[in-house]
Design a protein around this motif. Sequence first.
Motif, PDB file in Angstrom:
ATOM      1  N   ARG A 252      -9.212   6.407   3.432  1.00  0.00           N
ATOM      2  CA  ARG A 252      -9.394   6.930   2.074  1.00  0.00           C
ATOM      3  C   ARG A 252      -9.111   5.856   1.013  1.00  0.00           C
ATOM      4  N   GLU A 253     -10.017   5.698   0.114  1.00  0.00           N
ATOM      5  CA  GLU A 253      -9.858   4.830  -1.057  1.00  0.00           C
ATOM      6  C   GLU A 253      -8.909   3.639  -0.827  1.00  0.00           C
ATOM      7  N   PRO A 254      -9.291   2.724   0.073  1.00  0.00           N
ATOM      8  CA  PRO A 254      -8.371   1.615   0.399  1.00  0.00           C
ATOM      9  C   PRO A 254      -8.006   0.737  -0.797  1.00  0.00           C
ATOM     10  N   ASP A 255      -8.877   0.733  -1.811  1.00  0.00           N
ATOM     11  CA  ASP A 255      -8.551  -0.046  -3.017  1.00  0.00           C
ATOM     12  C   ASP A 255      -7.343   0.539  -3.740  1.00  0.00           C
ATOM     13  N   ILE A 256      -7.097   1.836  -3.535  1.00  0.00           N
ATOM     14  CA  ILE A 256      -5.943   2.487  -4.178  1.00  0.00           C
ATOM     15  C   ILE A 256      -4.768   2.612  -3.204  1.00  0.00           C
ATOM     16  N   TYR A 257      -5.071   3.014  -1.947  1.00  0.00           N
ATOM     17  CA  TYR A 257      -3.989   3.342  -1.013  1.00  0.00           C
ATOM     18  C   TYR A 257      -3.745   2.288   0.063  1.00  0.00           C
ATOM     19  N   GLY A 258      -4.556   1.212   0.057  1.00  0.00           N
ATOM     20  CA  GLY A 258      -4.351   0.146   1.028  1.00  0.00           C
ATOM     21  C   GLY A 258      -5.115   0.382   2.324  1.00  0.00           C
ATOM     22  N   SER A 259      -5.049  -0.624   3.191  1.00  0.00           N
ATOM     23  CA  SER A 259      -5.849  -0.572   4.430  1.00  0.00           C
ATOM     24  C   SER A 259      -5.043  -0.145   5.647  1.00  0.00           C
ATOM     25  N   GLU A 260      -3.744   0.037   5.472  1.00  0.00           N
ATOM     26  CA  GLU A 260      -2.919   0.448   6.610  1.00  0.00           C
ATOM     27  C   GLU A 260      -3.063   1.955   6.838  1.00  0.00           C
ATOM     28  N   ASN A 261      -3.079   2.356   8.103  1.00  0.00           N
ATOM     29  CA  ASN A 261      -3.302   3.772   8.403  1.00  0.00           C
ATOM     30  C   ASN A 261      -1.990   4.549   8.566  1.00  0.00           C
ATOM     31  N   TYR A 262      -2.137   5.859   8.809  1.00  0.00           N
ATOM     32  CA  TYR A 262      -0.956   6.732   8.902  1.00  0.00           C
ATOM     33  C   TYR A 262      -0.062   6.345  10.077  1.00  0.00           C
ATOM     34  N   LYS A 263      -0.712   5.913  11.172  1.00  0.00           N
ATOM     35  CA  LYS A 263       0.059   5.509  12.363  1.00  0.00           C
ATOM     36  C   LYS A 263       0.967   4.319  12.012  1.00  0.00           C
ATOM     37  N   THR A 264       0.425   3.374  11.254  1.00  0.00           N
ATOM     38  CA  THR A 264       1.205   2.210  10.828  1.00  0.00           C
ATOM     39  C   THR A 264       2.360   2.644   9.928  1.00  0.00           C
TER      40      THR A 264
ATOM     41  N   THR B  71       7.171   4.715  -6.861  1.00  0.00           N
ATOM     42  CA  THR B  71       5.707   4.712  -6.925  1.00  0.00           C
ATOM     43  C   THR B  71       5.167   3.290  -6.814  1.00  0.00           C
ATOM     44  N   GLY B  72       3.929   3.188  -6.321  1.00  0.00           N
ATOM     45  CA  GLY B  72       3.191   1.932  -6.397  1.00  0.00           C
ATOM     46  C   GLY B  72       3.657   0.829  -5.466  1.00  0.00           C
ATOM     47  N   LYS B  73       4.432   1.176  -4.446  1.00  0.00           N
ATOM     48  CA  LYS B  73       4.937   0.139  -3.530  1.00  0.00           C
ATOM     49  C   LYS B  73       4.275   0.228  -2.148  1.00  0.00           C
ATOM     50  N   GLY B  74       3.226   1.025  -2.045  1.00  0.00           N
ATOM     51  CA  GLY B  74       2.560   1.175  -0.757  1.00  0.00           C
ATOM     52  C   GLY B  74       3.488   1.803   0.269  1.00  0.00           C
ATOM     53  N   ILE B  75       3.277   1.435   1.532  1.00  0.00           N
ATOM     54  CA  ILE B  75       4.104   1.965   2.632  1.00  0.00           C
ATOM     55  C   ILE B  75       5.565   1.547   2.466  1.00  0.00           C
ATOM     56  N   ASN B  76       5.771   0.396   1.855  1.00  0.00           N
ATOM     57  CA  ASN B  76       7.130  -0.092   1.616  1.00  0.00           C
ATOM     58  C   ASN B  76       7.980   0.896   0.811  1.00  0.00           C
ATOM     59  N   GLY B  77       7.325   1.721   0.007  1.00  0.00           N
ATOM     60  CA  GLY B  77       8.034   2.721  -0.787  1.00  0.00           C
ATOM     61  C   GLY B  77       8.840   3.690   0.078  1.00  0.00           C
ATOM     62  N   TYR B  78       8.306   4.007   1.246  1.00  0.00           N
ATOM     63  CA  TYR B  78       9.021   4.914   2.164  1.00  0.00           C
ATOM     64  C   TYR B  78      10.289   4.246   2.692  1.00  0.00           C
ATOM     65  N   LEU B  79      10.189   2.941   2.947  1.00  0.00           N
ATOM     66  CA  LEU B  79      11.350   2.200   3.473  1.00  0.00           C
ATOM     67  C   LEU B  79      12.427   2.098   2.393  1.00  0.00           C
ATOM     68  N   LYS B  80      11.981   1.862   1.149  1.00  0.00           N
ATOM     69  CA  LYS B  80      12.919   1.803   0.023  1.00  0.00           C
ATOM     70  C   LYS B  80      13.590   3.161  -0.184  1.00  0.00           C
ATOM     71  N   ALA B  81      12.846   4.218   0.034  1.00  0.00           N
ATOM     72  CA  ALA B  81      13.393   5.575  -0.121  1.00  0.00           C
ATOM     73  C   ALA B  81      14.478   5.834   0.919  1.00  0.00           C
ATOM     74  N   ILE B  82      14.232   5.375   2.143  1.00  0.00           N
ATOM     75  CA  ILE B  82      15.249   5.521   3.201  1.00  0.00           C
ATOM     76  C   ILE B  82      16.499   4.739   2.818  1.00  0.00           C
ATOM     77  N   ASP B  83      16.302   3.490   2.356  1.00  0.00           N
ATOM     78  CA  ASP B  83      17.445   2.660   1.928  1.00  0.00           C
ATOM     79  C   ASP B  83      18.249   3.385   0.846  1.00  0.00           C
ATOM     80  N   PHE B  84      17.533   3.975  -0.096  1.00  0.00           N
ATOM     81  CA  PHE B  84      18.212   4.663  -1.206  1.00  0.00           C
ATOM     82  C   PHE B  84      19.066   5.820  -0.670  1.00  0.00           C
ATOM     83  N   LEU B  85      18.492   6.607   0.242  1.00  0.00           N
ATOM     84  CA  LEU B  85      19.238   7.754   0.790  1.00  0.00           C
ATOM     85  C   LEU B  85      20.463   7.307   1.596  1.00  0.00           C
TER      86      LEU B  85
END
Length: 142
Positions: free
Chosen positions: A17-29, A124-138
């Motif tokens: 889906r819209e790789p220009d917005i959401y990137g080329s990495e997939n859900y599995k990644t 927002t706006g950090k791609g998949i890395n945002g999830y890792l930052k969220a874990i760090d925050f928690l």
Amino acid sequence: MKILIINGPNINMLGIREPDIYGSENYKTLCESVENHAKELGVEVSLFQSNHEGALVDEIQRAYGVFDGIVINPAAYTHTSIALLDALKAVGIPTVEVHISAVEKREEFRQISYVRQAAIKTITGKGINGYLKAIDFLVNYK
Ligand code: DQA
């Protein structure tokens, strides 16, 4: 520590889906990145994705008494769902809202987030890395 990672509609279409917005990495990644990061931190994670609002509500309710933190990307339901907001408020689990794209720089209708009212932080706006930052925050959240 146990963290539940919840993804809403169309996040399973990452990479297509819209790789220009959401990137080329997939859900599995995304899942593998989250799992590897959690392992390094010694955190237990569980990943859940659904295209259905009620299924997301059910999963949040199931987290009560089980998980210490929630990372949620409600996707399009961010902008519409009072049910998700109410579910997060009901369980009272520290929650970080994540968006892959920089929603604040996008369409007007993406400027509303109902779940934000129940979130201790928004990333927002950090791609998949945002999830890792969220874990760090928690992990560091007292
Ligand atoms: C999204 C942003 C939402 O506006 C959109 O509906 C999504 C993904 C993001 O991760 O950037 O599906 O939550």
